[in-house]
Design a protein around this motif. Structure first.
Motif, PDB file in Angstrom:
ATOM      1  N   LEU A   2       0.765  -1.526  -0.304  1.00 24.87           N
ATOM      2  CA  LEU A   2       0.047  -0.372  -0.149  1.00 24.87           C
ATOM      3  C   LEU A   2       1.062   1.172   0.246  1.00 24.87           C
ATOM      4  O   LEU A   2       1.986   1.518   0.883  1.00 24.87           O
ATOM      5  CB  LEU A   2      -1.259  -0.007   1.638  1.00 24.87           C
ATOM      6  N   LYS A   3       0.138   2.163  -0.589  1.00 29.65           N
ATOM      7  CA  LYS A   3       1.158   3.298  -0.421  1.00 29.65           C
ATOM      8  C   LYS A   3       0.284   4.204   0.699  1.00 29.65           C
ATOM      9  O   LYS A   3      -0.593   4.110   0.791  1.00 29.65           O
ATOM     10  CB  LYS A   3       0.577   4.354  -1.736  1.00 29.65           C
ATOM     11  N   LYS A   4       1.776   4.650   1.051  1.00 24.02           N
ATOM     12  CA  LYS A   4       1.268   5.833   2.465  1.00 24.02           C
ATOM     13  C   LYS A   4       1.226   6.941   2.000  1.00 24.02           C
ATOM     14  O   LYS A   4       1.346   8.168   0.777  1.00 24.02           O
ATOM     15  CB  LYS A   4       2.740   6.073   3.004  1.00 24.02           C
ATOM     16  N   ARG A   5      -0.630   7.298   1.834  1.00 19.09           N
ATOM     17  CA  ARG A   5      -0.676   8.942   1.541  1.00 19.09           C
ATOM     18  C   ARG A   5       0.430   9.673   2.286  1.00 19.09           C
ATOM     19  O   ARG A   5      -0.296   9.586   3.732  1.00 19.09           O
ATOM     20  CB  ARG A   5      -2.578   8.133   2.669  1.00 19.09           C
ATOM     21  N   LYS A   6       0.057  11.113   2.104  1.00 17.77           N
ATOM     22  CA  LYS A   6       1.026  12.487   2.543  1.00 17.77           C
ATOM     23  C   LYS A   6      -0.490  13.136   3.483  1.00 17.77           C
ATOM     24  O   LYS A   6      -1.578  12.455   2.818  1.00 17.77           O
ATOM     25  CB  LYS A   6       1.197  13.551   1.607  1.00 17.77           C
ATOM     26  N   THR A   7      -0.312  13.439   4.550  1.00 21.73           N
ATOM     27  CA  THR A   7      -1.351  13.966   5.552  1.00 21.73           C
ATOM     28  C   THR A   7      -0.851  15.482   4.654  1.00 21.73           C
ATOM     29  O   THR A   7       0.213  15.852   4.724  1.00 21.73           O
ATOM     30  CB  THR A   7      -1.152  14.140   6.633  1.00 21.73           C
ATOM     31  N   PRO A   8      -2.053  16.366   4.244  1.00 23.61           N
ATOM     32  CA  PRO A   8      -1.915  17.844   3.875  1.00 23.61           C
ATOM     33  C   PRO A   8      -1.274  18.319   4.845  1.00 23.61           C
ATOM     34  O   PRO A   8      -2.334  19.163   6.338  1.00 23.61           O
ATOM     35  CB  PRO A   8      -3.511  18.482   3.921  1.00 23.61           C
ATOM     36  N   LEU A   9      -0.642  19.404   4.897  1.00 23.94           N
ATOM     37  CA  LEU A   9      -0.164  20.145   5.776  1.00 23.94           C
ATOM     38  C   LEU A   9      -0.823  21.754   5.424  1.00 23.94           C
ATOM     39  O   LEU A   9      -0.518  22.119   5.001  1.00 23.94           O
ATOM     40  CB  LEU A   9       1.850  20.734   6.053  1.00 23.94           C
ATOM     41  N   ARG A  10      -0.379  22.593   6.721  1.00 23.93           N
ATOM     42  CA  ARG A  10      -1.418  24.083   6.301  1.00 23.93           C
ATOM     43  C   ARG A  10      -0.282  25.090   7.497  1.00 23.93           C
ATOM     44  O   ARG A  10       0.050  24.413   8.821  1.00 23.93           O
ATOM     45  CB  ARG A  10      -2.887  24.534   6.799  1.00 23.93           C
ATOM     46  N   LYS A  11      -0.085  26.382   7.426  1.00 23.32           N
ATOM     47  CA  LYS A  11       0.793  26.779   8.288  1.00 23.32           C
ATOM     48  C   LYS A  11      -0.522  28.084   9.393  1.00 23.32           C
ATOM     49  O   LYS A  11      -1.736  28.523   8.426  1.00 23.32           O
ATOM     50  CB  LYS A  11       1.561  28.242   7.266  1.00 23.32           C
ATOM     51  N   CYS A  12      -0.225  27.101  10.201  1.00 20.70           N
ATOM     52  CA  CYS A  12      -0.843  28.475  11.535  1.00 20.70           C
ATOM     53  C   CYS A  12      -0.859  30.091  10.701  1.00 20.70           C
ATOM     54  O   CYS A  12       0.451  30.503  11.106  1.00 20.70           O
ATOM     55  CB  CYS A  12      -0.770  27.780  12.935  1.00 20.70           C
ATOM     56  N   LEU A  13      -1.380  30.638  11.167  1.00 19.59           N
ATOM     57  CA  LEU A  13      -1.446  32.159  11.172  1.00 19.59           C
ATOM     58  C   LEU A  13      -1.158  32.459  12.361  1.00 19.59           C
ATOM     59  O   LEU A  13      -0.369  33.712  12.482  1.00 19.59           O
ATOM     60  CB  LEU A  13      -3.050  33.393  10.965  1.00 19.59           C
ATOM     61  N   GLY A  14      -1.290  32.129  13.282  1.00 16.83           N
ATOM     62  CA  GLY A  14      -0.384  32.870  14.864  1.00 16.83           C
ATOM     63  C   GLY A  14       0.952  32.564  14.417  1.00 16.83           C
ATOM     64  O   GLY A  14       1.250  33.355  15.160  1.00 16.83           O
ATOM     65  N   CYS A  15       0.925  30.996  15.163  1.00 18.44           N
ATOM     66  CA  CYS A  15       2.153  30.362  15.150  1.00 18.44           C
ATOM     67  C   CYS A  15       3.674  30.273  14.182  1.00 18.44           C
ATOM     68  O   CYS A  15       4.331  29.546  14.106  1.00 18.44           O
ATOM     69  CB  CYS A  15       2.778  29.559  16.438  1.00 18.44           C
ATOM     70  N   SER A  16       2.928  29.996  13.290  1.00 19.83           N
ATOM     71  CA  SER A  16       3.541  29.916  11.650  1.00 19.83           C
ATOM     72  C   SER A  16       3.827  28.462  11.614  1.00 19.83           C
ATOM     73  O   SER A  16       5.062  28.270  10.805  1.00 19.83           O
ATOM     74  CB  SER A  16       4.438  30.929  11.069  1.00 19.83           C
ATOM     75  N   ASP A  17       4.214  27.594  12.329  1.00 20.29           N
ATOM     76  CA  ASP A  17       4.065  26.285  12.012  1.00 20.29           C
ATOM     77  C   ASP A  17       2.802  25.549  11.346  1.00 20.29           C
ATOM     78  O   ASP A  17       1.755  25.639  11.285  1.00 20.29           O
ATOM     79  CB  ASP A  17       4.048  25.757  13.422  1.00 20.29           C
ATOM     80  N   MET A  18       3.557  24.676  10.408  1.00 20.36           N
ATOM     81  CA  MET A  18       3.099  23.946   9.467  1.00 20.36           C
ATOM     82  C   MET A  18       2.866  22.653  10.691  1.00 20.36           C
ATOM     83  O   MET A  18       3.447  21.571  11.308  1.00 20.36           O
ATOM     84  CB  MET A  18       3.852  23.181   8.752  1.00 20.36           C
ATOM     85  N   LYS A  19       1.524  22.760   9.978  1.00 19.39           N
ATOM     86  CA  LYS A  19       0.705  21.153  11.006  1.00 19.39           C
ATOM     87  C   LYS A  19      -0.481  20.229  10.243  1.00 19.39           C
ATOM     88  O   LYS A  19      -0.672  20.938   9.359  1.00 19.39           O
ATOM     89  CB  LYS A  19       0.170  21.727  11.876  1.00 19.39           C
ATOM     90  N   ASP A  20      -0.505  19.749  10.907  1.00 14.94           N
ATOM     91  CA  ASP A  20      -1.493  18.288   9.864  1.00 14.94           C
ATOM     92  C   ASP A  20      -2.579  19.465   9.758  1.00 14.94           C
ATOM     93  O   ASP A  20      -3.293  20.181  10.948  1.00 14.94           O
ATOM     94  CB  ASP A  20      -1.736  17.288  10.774  1.00 14.94           C
ATOM     95  N   LYS A  21      -3.545  19.122   8.840  1.00 12.66           N
ATOM     96  CA  LYS A  21      -4.894  20.357   8.268  1.00 12.66           C
ATOM     97  C   LYS A  21      -5.833  20.136   9.371  1.00 12.66           C
ATOM     98  O   LYS A  21      -6.349  20.734  10.005  1.00 12.66           O
ATOM     99  CB  LYS A  21      -4.686  20.082   7.033  1.00 12.66           C
ATOM    100  N   ARG A  22      -6.130  18.297   9.918  1.00 11.12           N
ATOM    101  CA  ARG A  22      -6.891  17.908  11.037  1.00 11.12           C
ATOM    102  C   ARG A  22      -6.602  18.962  11.678  1.00 11.12           C
ATOM    103  O   ARG A  22      -7.962  18.887  13.449  1.00 11.12           O
ATOM    104  CB  ARG A  22      -7.083  17.191  10.788  1.00 11.12           C
TER     105      ARG A  22
END
Length: 91
Positions: A2-22
Motif C-alpha cells: 500500500l502507498k502511504k498517503r501524504k497528510t496535508p499540511l497547513r500553516k497556522c496564522l498565529g505561530c507559523s508552524d506547519m501542522k496537519d490540516k485536521r
C-alpha cells in the motif's frame, strides 16, 4: 504494498508552524465575502488556518493576520465566534 498517503499540511496564522490540516481550525471566506468558521474543513472558498491555542489566536488577532489572508476587514463577530470555539475545544 500500500502507498502511504501524504497528510496535508497547513500553516497556522498565529505561530507559523506547519501542522496537519485536521489539527487546525479553518476560517473560510466564500465568494460573497462572508467569513465563517468551517469545522468540517469542506466549505468552498478561501481558507485560513489557526491552531487550537489561545496564544496563537492572540498573535493572529493583534497582527491582523486574518485581514491579510483574506485581503479584507474581518468583523468582530467572527473573532468572537473563533475565540469561543478555541475555548470550547481547550476544555
Amino acid at each position: 504494498m500500500l502507498k502511504k498517503r501524504k497528510t496535508p499540511l497547513r500553516k497556522c496564522l498565529g505561530c507559523s508552524d506547519m501542522k496537519d490540516k485536521r489539527q487546525l481550525i479553518r476560517v473560510v471566506k466564500d465568494k460573497l465575502g462572508n467569513v465563517s468558521i468551517d469545522l468540517k474543513g469542506k466549505a468552498p472558498g478561501r481558507g485560513a488556518y489557526i491552531c487550537n491555542k489561545q496564544k496563537c489566536f492572540e498573535v493572529a488577532y493583534k497582527s491582523k493576520a486574518f485581514n491579510r489572508a483574506f485581503k479584507s476587514e474581518i468583523s468582530p463577530e467572527v473573532y468572537e465566534h473563533l475565540m469561543e470555539e478555541i475555548q470550547k475545544n481547550a476544555e
